[in-house]
Scaffold this active site. Structure first.
Site, PDB file in Angstrom:
ATOM      1  N   HIS A 291     -79.577   1.682  97.539  1.00  0.00           N
ATOM      2  CA  HIS A 291     -80.879   2.236  97.943  1.00  0.00           C
ATOM      3  C   HIS A 291     -81.723   2.568  96.728  1.00  0.00           C
ATOM      4  O   HIS A 291     -81.268   3.185  95.757  1.00  0.00           O
ATOM      5  CB  HIS A 291     -80.727   3.425  98.892  1.00  0.00           C
ATOM      6  CG  HIS A 291     -80.050   4.641  98.334  1.00  0.00           C
ATOM      7  ND1 HIS A 291     -80.733   5.610  97.637  1.00  0.00           N
ATOM      8  CD2 HIS A 291     -78.765   5.068  98.393  1.00  0.00           C
ATOM      9  CE1 HIS A 291     -79.906   6.588  97.306  1.00  0.00           C
ATOM     10  NE2 HIS A 291     -78.693   6.287  97.733  1.00  0.00           N
ATOM     11  N   ASP A 303     -77.202   7.857  91.701  1.00  0.00           N
ATOM     12  CA  ASP A 303     -77.484   7.822  93.133  1.00  0.00           C
ATOM     13  C   ASP A 303     -78.962   7.470  93.369  1.00  0.00           C
ATOM     14  O   ASP A 303     -79.791   8.360  93.475  1.00  0.00           O
ATOM     15  CB  ASP A 303     -77.161   9.185  93.749  1.00  0.00           C
ATOM     16  CG  ASP A 303     -77.291   9.205  95.259  1.00  0.00           C
ATOM     17  OD1 ASP A 303     -77.252   8.129  95.876  1.00  0.00           O
ATOM     18  OD2 ASP A 303     -77.442  10.304  95.831  1.00  0.00           O
ATOM     19  N   GLU A 337     -82.978   5.865 101.965  1.00  0.00           N
ATOM     20  CA  GLU A 337     -81.635   6.262 102.420  1.00  0.00           C
ATOM     21  C   GLU A 337     -81.480   7.769 102.391  1.00  0.00           C
ATOM     22  O   GLU A 337     -80.856   8.351 103.280  1.00  0.00           O
ATOM     23  CB  GLU A 337     -80.570   5.598 101.536  1.00  0.00           C
ATOM     24  CG  GLU A 337     -79.135   5.829 102.014  1.00  0.00           C
ATOM     25  CD  GLU A 337     -78.493   7.092 101.481  1.00  0.00           C
ATOM     26  OE1 GLU A 337     -77.428   7.485 101.999  1.00  0.00           O
ATOM     27  OE2 GLU A 337     -79.040   7.721 100.539  1.00  0.00           O
ATOM     28  N   GLU A 338     -82.062   8.406 101.379  1.00  0.00           N
ATOM     29  CA  GLU A 338     -81.785   9.818 101.149  1.00  0.00           C
ATOM     30  C   GLU A 338     -82.293  10.740 102.254  1.00  0.00           C
ATOM     31  O   GLU A 338     -81.613  11.700 102.612  1.00  0.00           O
ATOM     32  CB  GLU A 338     -82.396  10.266  99.809  1.00  0.00           C
ATOM     33  CG  GLU A 338     -81.725   9.663  98.588  1.00  0.00           C
ATOM     34  CD  GLU A 338     -80.302  10.142  98.372  1.00  0.00           C
ATOM     35  OE1 GLU A 338     -79.782  10.898  99.205  1.00  0.00           O
ATOM     36  OE2 GLU A 338     -79.709   9.762  97.353  1.00  0.00           O
ATOM     37  N   ASP A 365     -73.009   2.621  96.695  1.00  0.00           N
ATOM     38  CA  ASP A 365     -73.731   3.891  96.764  1.00  0.00           C
ATOM     39  C   ASP A 365     -72.764   5.046  96.515  1.00  0.00           C
ATOM     40  O   ASP A 365     -72.733   6.023  97.250  1.00  0.00           O
ATOM     41  CB  ASP A 365     -74.424   4.042  98.121  1.00  0.00           C
ATOM     42  CG  ASP A 365     -75.295   5.298  98.189  1.00  0.00           C
ATOM     43  OD1 ASP A 365     -75.613   5.852  97.116  1.00  0.00           O
ATOM     44  OD2 ASP A 365     -75.641   5.735  99.304  1.00  0.00           O
ATOM     45  N   HIS A 435     -77.467  14.355  93.579  1.00  0.00           N
ATOM     46  CA  HIS A 435     -78.656  15.079  94.042  1.00  0.00           C
ATOM     47  C   HIS A 435     -79.088  16.208  93.106  1.00  0.00           C
ATOM     48  O   HIS A 435     -79.776  17.143  93.540  1.00  0.00           O
ATOM     49  CB  HIS A 435     -78.435  15.664  95.448  1.00  0.00           C
ATOM     50  CG  HIS A 435     -78.215  14.647  96.505  1.00  0.00           C
ATOM     51  ND1 HIS A 435     -77.906  14.995  97.818  1.00  0.00           N
ATOM     52  CD2 HIS A 435     -78.216  13.291  96.479  1.00  0.00           C
ATOM     53  CE1 HIS A 435     -77.754  13.897  98.536  1.00  0.00           C
ATOM     54  NE2 HIS A 435     -77.937  12.852  97.738  1.00  0.00           N
TER      55      HIS A 435
END
Length: 477
Positions: A291, A303, A337-338, A365, A435
């Site tokens: 992503h 990520d 995606e997030e 991912d 994140h």
């Protein structure tokens, strides 16, 4: 009919010859595959492109939150780079995505007595409403789960900030299991706390390490009316431990936080897609992807910048070694995606509308760390075929082939026949960065990233060459 000893001897000899020829053929095939895979790893490690791509994506563009200018720049950059590879097709697939902004940096402190405060590191959870303009200060109630909320009831919670402090379970070797065991407090914590009259939510970061980096992530209010939605933030693991200890000494302490995030109407973005058209089965598709969006605190290198550049590298490696796939191979860089999975759903929706037959999909991912193997969402028959290739990966220390799980973005393609797979790198350090502000380019090791790209390309090569069990049955018909 009776058989003479001569007949039996001839039959045994023929059978032995057939077995010998079969073994020789198997060895030749195995050697051919081994040599091709060696070429793939050589190209990735000696002349790889993935690290350079990630460098630009991370350091020249940065965090790529859906709907942001940076996400748009990432779309244009990766589209241009795919076109440079000389693929048969490169295009953008429009998709509407949510737009949420963090605003000015969040601020928080713990007040143990009037005028006695200590600041602590927080960040707004993705999708949260803001605090009042002057911030929010209230007493705190600490809980471990939603059951604690029910047990305490409205009388103990109303007007307070709920502090969810359930840590990731450290004795689980598979860290994604530990993450799955506590992420519901981040995703649904505000929705559940609001039912008891809470005025805000503070959530312990999903992190196995003690540090000062708060980790954001998506959250949902469900069907909570807009006027009853409460602000939600994540607190660093060190901050969570301090707050918990302080509450034991001063149960009447107060927590203050201020955040100015905002949600806007949906905006248009894109999935970025490139294709090498298959020589034998051009209308059967195998995809590899990651992503393109990320959270905004760091630059999204692990990520999922890593997964995107590894997926791009798969097609580049095929071009480099002169491999012409039987199936049409696509790289898909999914958007959103997030905080919505809009890109994955859009791709699957359009594939069904066009009656495209997807037979295999691989997603990366889980960070750019050393690859350990793959997980597969498929049946036992397909898995048995894949396991027969395990010896080809063992020279590269790829040992883990497991059933169960693939990737969020390719999940919507699941139809009972497609084989879904996920690259599984060593995950022990992944949630140190996930994140958070420290998910940056310097946290990615070049060699590990390139090993992952080569590992993905090797699996796609084998899947393309031999096909899936479902395909073979269809061809035989």
């Amino acid at each position: 009919m009776k058989y003479s000893k001569l007949h039996l001897s001839i039959a045994v000899t023929c059978l032995a010859l057939l077995c010998s020829f079969a073994n020789i053929y198997a060895q030749q095939v195995n050697k051919e595959d081994s040599l091709t895979i060696r070429k793939i790893y050589d190209k990735a490690l000696l002349n790889g492109k993935s690290y350079d791509w990630l460098d630009y994506l991370s350091n020249n563009i940065g965090g790529r939150l859906s709907g942001s200018l940076e996400a748009e720049k990432a779309v244009r950059y990766t589209e241009a780079e795919l076109k440079k590879l000389g693929l048969d097709k490169v295009w953008l697939q429009p998709v509407m995505v949510p737009k949420w902004t963090r605003g000015v940096k969040e601020y928080a402190y713990i007040e143990t007595a009037p005028g006695i405060t200590s600041t602590t590191n927080i960040c707004a959870l993705g999708g949260s409403v803001p605090t009042p303009s002057g911030g929010l200060k209230a007493h705190v109630v600490e809980v471990q789960n939603f059951e604690d909320l029910a047990q305490l009831g409205r009388e103990a919670i109303e007007g307070k900030i709920v502090f969810y402090n359930r840590p990731m379970q450290a004795n689980l070797i598979r860290t994604f299991e530990a993450y799955g065991g506590c992420v519901n407090q981040r995703y649904a914590g505000a929705m559940e706390a609001a039912k008891y009259g809470a005025v805000g939510v503070v959530v312990r970061s999903m992190n196995l390490r003690n540090d000062d980096f708060p980790h954001t992530g998506s959250m949902s209010y469900g069907d909570t009316p807009a006027d009853l939605r409460i602000p939600a933030c994540a607190i660093s693991t060190n901050g969570a431990d301090y707050l918990s200890s302080a509450l034991k000494l001063k149960p009447d302490l107060k927590f203050y936080f201020k955040q100015s995030c905002k949600t806007y109407p949906d905006v248009q973005s894109y999935n970025v897609i490139g294709e090498i058209t298959g020589t034998t089965y051009p209308n059967r598709y195998m995809i590899v992807g990651g992503h393109l969006d990320s959270w905004d605190l760091g630059d999204g290198s692990h990520d999922d910048g890593a997964g995107c550049v590894q997926s791009m590298e798969v097609l580049r490696l095929f071009k480099e070694i002169g491999y012409k796939p039987k199936h049409s191979i696509r790289v898909v860089l999914f958007m959103n995606e997030e905080n919505g999975l809009r890109g994955g759903r859009k791709y699957a929706e359009e594939a069904r509308l066009k009656n495209e037959q997807h037979v295999f999909a691989l997603e990366s991912d889980a960070g750019g760390f050393t690859p350990r193997g793959f997980s597969f969402d498929t049946d036992k028959e397909n898995f048995a075929q894949i396991e027969s290739w395990k010896n080809l990966f063992e020279p590269y220390l790829i040992h883990s082939f497991t059933m169960g799980g693939s990737g969020a973005d390719i999940g919507p393609l699941k139809d009972g026949s497609i084989v879904l797979a996920g690259l599984r790198p060593d995950s022990q350090r992944y949630f140190d960065y996930h994140h958070a502000e420290n998910d940056t380019f310097d946290a990615v090791n070049k060699r590990e990233l390139e090993l992952g790209a080569a590992t993905m390309a090797s699996l796609v090569y084998l899947m393309d060459k031999y096909g899936t069990r479902n395909e073979l049955k269809e061809i035989k018909k």
